[in-house]
Design an enzyme around this catalytic site. Structure first.
Site, short mmCIF file in Angstrom:
data_model
loop_
_atom_site.label_atom_id
_atom_site.label_comp_id
_atom_site.label_asym_id
_atom_site.label_seq_id
_atom_site.Cartn_x
_atom_site.Cartn_y
_atom_site.Cartn_z
N CYS A 116 -13.19 -12.74 -0.78
CA CYS A 116 -13.33 -12.36 -2.20
C CYS A 116 -14.33 -13.24 -2.96
CB CYS A 116 -11.97 -12.40 -2.89
SG CYS A 116 -10.74 -11.49 -1.95
N HIS A 257 -12.04 -12.56 -10.31
CA HIS A 257 -11.77 -11.68 -9.16
C HIS A 257 -10.55 -10.81 -9.49
CE1 HIS A 257 -10.85 -10.12 -5.33
NE2 HIS A 257 -9.88 -10.97 -5.05
N ASN A 287 -7.91 -4.28 -5.41
CA ASN A 287 -8.61 -5.48 -4.96
C ASN A 287 -9.68 -5.06 -3.93
OD1 ASN A 287 -9.48 -7.85 -3.74
ND2 ASN A 287 -7.42 -8.73 -3.57
N1 COA Z 1 6.88 -2.01 -2.91
C1 COA Z 1 8.16 -2.34 -3.10
N2 COA Z 1 8.68 -3.51 -2.70
C2 COA Z 1 7.87 -4.37 -2.07
C3 COA Z 1 6.51 -4.07 -1.83
C4 COA Z 1 6.03 -2.84 -2.28
N3 COA Z 1 4.76 -2.46 -2.10
N4 COA Z 1 5.94 -5.12 -1.20
C5 COA Z 1 6.90 -6.04 -1.05
N5 COA Z 1 8.05 -5.58 -1.56
C6 COA Z 1 9.35 -6.24 -1.61
C7 COA Z 1 9.49 -7.35 -0.59
O1 COA Z 1 9.83 -6.83 0.68
C8 COA Z 1 10.57 -8.20 -1.19
O2 COA Z 1 11.81 -7.62 -0.91
P1 COA Z 1 13.10 -8.54 -0.60
O3 COA Z 1 13.30 -9.34 -1.84
O4 COA Z 1 14.15 -7.52 -0.33
O5 COA Z 1 12.70 -9.37 0.58
C9 COA Z 1 10.33 -8.08 -2.70
O6 COA Z 1 9.53 -6.91 -2.86
C10 COA Z 1 9.63 -9.26 -3.28
O7 COA Z 1 8.56 -9.60 -2.40
P2 COA Z 1 7.52 -10.70 -2.76
O8 COA Z 1 6.49 -10.77 -1.66
O9 COA Z 1 8.20 -11.96 -3.14
O10 COA Z 1 6.87 -10.03 -4.06
P3 COA Z 1 5.82 -10.62 -5.04
O11 COA Z 1 6.30 -10.60 -6.42
O12 COA Z 1 5.25 -11.92 -4.53
O13 COA Z 1 4.67 -9.53 -4.96
C11 COA Z 1 2.51 -9.32 -3.93
C12 COA Z 1 4.02 -9.26 -3.74
C13 COA Z 1 1.84 -9.09 -2.59
C14 COA Z 1 2.13 -8.25 -4.91
C15 COA Z 1 2.15 -10.72 -4.49
O14 COA Z 1 2.72 -11.72 -3.69
C16 COA Z 1 0.68 -10.94 -4.59
O15 COA Z 1 -0.02 -10.29 -5.32
N6 COA Z 1 0.16 -11.94 -3.84
C17 COA Z 1 -1.23 -12.25 -3.85
C18 COA Z 1 -1.94 -11.27 -2.97
C19 COA Z 1 -3.41 -11.28 -3.19
O16 COA Z 1 -3.86 -11.25 -4.29
N7 COA Z 1 -4.14 -11.32 -2.08
C20 COA Z 1 -5.54 -11.31 -2.10
C21 COA Z 1 -6.04 -12.61 -2.53
S1 COA Z 1 -7.74 -12.51 -2.79
#
Ligand code: COA
Length: 330
Positions: A116, A257, A287
């Site tokens: 990114c 970003h 993204n």
């Molecule tokens: N829909 C519904 N539930 C989902 C899901 C989706 N698409 N993806 C994950 N979950 C669930 C998980 O399984 C978890 O369930 P559990 O509590 O039963 O285990 C719950 O939601 C919480 O998961 P978590 O990973 O802690 O959620 P979060 O608030 O961290 O959100 C992301 C997940 C991926 C959106 C977030 O971590 C994020 O944006 N991270 C950065 C990613 C990014 O920007 N990457 C590129 C960098 S350049």
């Protein structure tokens, strides 16, 4: 030698015609929903390539717009730098195919793999080529076809990533009035496996088992990546402002970003920039990794959010990890 050496003379962007909404992803059978995706990421829809749209074709379209807006002919381009982690081919670089499509026969062309941060790294390399006399006019592209490298059964990743291309013409400045005022770049390979593709490279070449285990696709530890993204983007904005001897009050617009609205809000808060001075289009484009900042810049210019005389702060974070920032006066 004193900055600015180079300025951004024109921008463009191109995204696939096909729009995929959050409901479309639910309809594919994934256990997710529109409310969850909007609340956790801010993403409402994204563009996904179809029908022969390639990284090179999207890049060429974005580049033609940037060249037209900068008033630059193909023969004037000295270098093409393309940031991507989803090239059309593992060999050769997609930049050379874009060079061929555009007819930039004089240009040296190469890809940068910085995820990114790829576009910001590309602009900084372009500026360096201009500063050391190797180039006058450089085409910098950030482009991704992430739909080809995500696992469409993994709800942790496939909801986030999307396709598109953005481009900018970076040229030598002769007036000293506008251009790149400061930059900052960092990398840290210690945590590479938090966001990576385990197989498909030389370390783990494709075998029939690869497809069974899906190790060719992007894997991400979302929560950990989130934490590092917030910390690194904060460092990036602070360092670019310090280097430019500016404060948040001097910044007309922050273009971060476009990974996740919560990362964007945390970055703005740390920098002391209110959300009305932050450009957001993650809701429409998702993204797009290296393409995210040049798409956002081109979109912001089209919307009249970036005008002559404005000072814009850019910040990116990506797989690697890589992070960086720029302050540019337009
Ligand atoms: N829909 C519904 N539930 C989902 C899901 C989706 N698409 N993806 C994950 N979950 C669930 C998980 O399984 C978890 O369930 P559990 O509590 O039963 O285990 C719950 O939601 C919480 O998961 P978590 O990973 O802690 O959620 P979060 O608030 O961290 O959100 C992301 C997940 C991926 C959106 C977030 O971590 C994020 O944006 N991270 C950065 C990613 C990014 O920007 N990457 C590129 C960098 S350049």
């Amino acid at each position: 030698m004193k900055r600015p050496f180079a300025y951004i003379a024109g921008t463009g962007h191109s995204v696939p015609k096909n729009v995929m909404t959050n409901d479309d992803i639910t309809a594919m059978g994934l256990e997710t929903n529109d409310d969850w995706i909007i609340e956790r990421t801010g993403i409402r829809q994204r563009h996904i390539a179809k029908d022969g749209e390639s990284l090179a074709s999207l890049s060429a379209e974005a580049s033609r717009q940037a060249m037209a807006r900068a008033g630059v002919q193909p023969g004037e381009i000295d270098a093409i730098i393309l940031g991507t982690v989803s090239p059309d081919h593992l060999l050769p670089a997609t930049a050379v195919e874009v060079q061929h499509l555009l007819g930039c026969s004089r240009a040296v062309a190469f890809d940068i793999g910085a995820a990114c941060s790829g576009f910001l790294y590309g602009v900084i390399v372009a500026e360096s080529l201009i500063a050391n006399g190797s180039a006058e006019t450089v085409l910098v592209i950030g482009a991704e076809k992430l739909s080809a490298i995500v696992d469409w059964t993994d709800r942790n990743t496939c909801i986030l990533f999307a396709d598109g291309a953005g481009a900018a013409i970076v040229r030598r400045t002769r007036t000293g009035q506008k251009g790149i005022l400061s930059s900052f770049m960092r990398s840290d390979g210690a945590l590479a496996e938090l966001l990576w593709r385990p197989a498909g490279g030389g370390a783990e070449p494709f075998t029939p088992d690869t497809f069974e285990s899906k190790r060719q696709y992007v894997r991400m530890a979302g929560r950990d990546v989130f934490k590092h993204a917030v910390r690194s983007m904060a460092e990036a904005t602070d360092r670019a402002l310090d280097a430019a001897k500016l404060t948040a009050a001097d910044i007309d617009l922050l273009i971060p970003h476009q990974a996740n609205i919560r990362i964007i809000e945390a970055t703005a808060k740390n920098a002391g920039i209110s959300m009305d001075r932050v450009f957001v289009n993650v809701d429409r484009f998702g993204n797009t990794s290296a393409a995210s900042i040049p798409i956002a810049l081109s979109d912001a210019i089209e919307q009249g959010r970036v005008k002559e005389g404005m000072t814009v702060l850019f910040a990116a974070f990506g797989a690697g990890f890589t992070w960086g920032s720029l302050v540019v006066r337009f």
